[in-house]
Design a protein around this motif. Sequence first.
Motif, PDB file in Angstrom:
ATOM      1  N   ARG A 197       0.879  -1.194   0.153  1.00 19.30           N
ATOM      2  CA  ARG A 197       0.106   0.013   0.025  1.00 19.30           C
ATOM      3  C   ARG A 197       0.915   1.221  -0.074  1.00 19.30           C
ATOM      4  N   VAL A 207      -7.861  -9.245  -3.339  1.00 16.44           N
ATOM      5  CA  VAL A 207      -6.986 -10.122  -2.085  1.00 16.44           C
ATOM      6  C   VAL A 207      -7.558 -11.402  -2.051  1.00 16.44           C
ATOM      7  N   VAL A 220      -6.475  -7.308   6.401  1.00 20.62           N
ATOM      8  CA  VAL A 220      -6.568  -6.693   5.211  1.00 20.62           C
ATOM      9  C   VAL A 220      -7.075  -5.266   5.151  1.00 20.62           C
ATOM     10  N   GLY A 224      -4.921  -2.427   4.247  1.00 17.48           N
ATOM     11  CA  GLY A 224      -5.124  -2.302   2.783  1.00 17.48           C
ATOM     12  C   GLY A 224      -6.129  -1.157   2.251  1.00 17.48           C
ATOM     13  N   MET A 225      -6.770  -0.891   3.070  1.00 20.75           N
ATOM     14  CA  MET A 225      -8.061   0.140   2.754  1.00 20.75           C
ATOM     15  C   MET A 225      -7.535   1.488   2.527  1.00 20.75           C
ATOM     16  N   LEU A 231     -10.211  -2.118  -2.126  1.00 23.80           N
ATOM     17  CA  LEU A 231      -9.954  -3.794  -1.879  1.00 23.80           C
ATOM     18  C   LEU A 231     -11.259  -4.233  -2.474  1.00 23.80           C
ATOM     19  N   VAL A 233     -12.155  -8.272  -1.841  1.00 22.05           N
ATOM     20  CA  VAL A 233     -11.687  -9.528  -1.226  1.00 22.05           C
ATOM     21  C   VAL A 233     -12.364 -10.604  -1.608  1.00 22.05           C
TER      22      VAL A 233
END
Length: 271
Positions: A197, A207, A220, A224-225, A231, A233
């Motif tokens: 990131r 993901v 996650v 990751g956001m 994202l 997922v």
Amino acid sequence: MNRKQLFEQIQNKSSFLCVGLDTDLSKIPGHLLKEKDPVFEFNKQIIDATADFAVSYKPNIAFYEALGPKGWESLQKTLEYIPKEIFTIADAKRGDIGNTSSLYAKAFFETMNFDSITVAPYMGVDSVKPFLEFEGKWVILLALTSNEGSKDFQLFSSKEGKPLFQEVLEKSNLWGSPENMMYVVGATRGEKIAEVRKIVPNHFFLVPGVGAQGGSLEEVAKFGMNKDCGLLVNSSRGIIYAGNDRNFAQAAKGEARKLKEEMKVLLERYL
């Protein structure tokens, strides 16, 4: 589908769930094998059960290719059945010399009309660029995957100490943009998601690895956001094979709803 439309779906559904349609004839409920097209019938019922919670569907192309012409027919019927507002991913992991990649891109973007395709970057820019030439379509580039063998090459460091996956991210960031390129980043490496990131702050990540592979949805989202969620997922086996009898679709619906509710909480926390 453009980035704005994708983010609107995420907001409308309070979800960033991608359902992987890894449909295996040896695993679907036995009563479906009597259907004319068991694969499509299975997919149809999964889609009906999960469409309220999913913003994306990801057929793994290998499961359809393995069945020959009938598999391709099942795939096309599945793609046409998915609601138009839901983002579609051809999990094909293509990537070859330029003229071959151009034909792969035409196959998945024009003939079949997927929104995106997963692409392997290791043959370099000329193997990826042809996929980026289609307006409104996306490349999802393999960056840091969740499989055990990923460390064989992706974590291999140069003399300067830079892992290969970082080199891939930095170089490919010059080829596309956050409007037409995403990255595959495995959920089983929370601290690595944070590293990725930092290098590509604005891109979406696909993901895998949540659920059956043991990845943490909380990690996650935490690492990751970004401001547009950023994202998708994926859950495949954990949803589509949640049940193995005539109520399999209801079991899938329950698992998809459960993940969606967790995602709603995380969106409220981090977005």
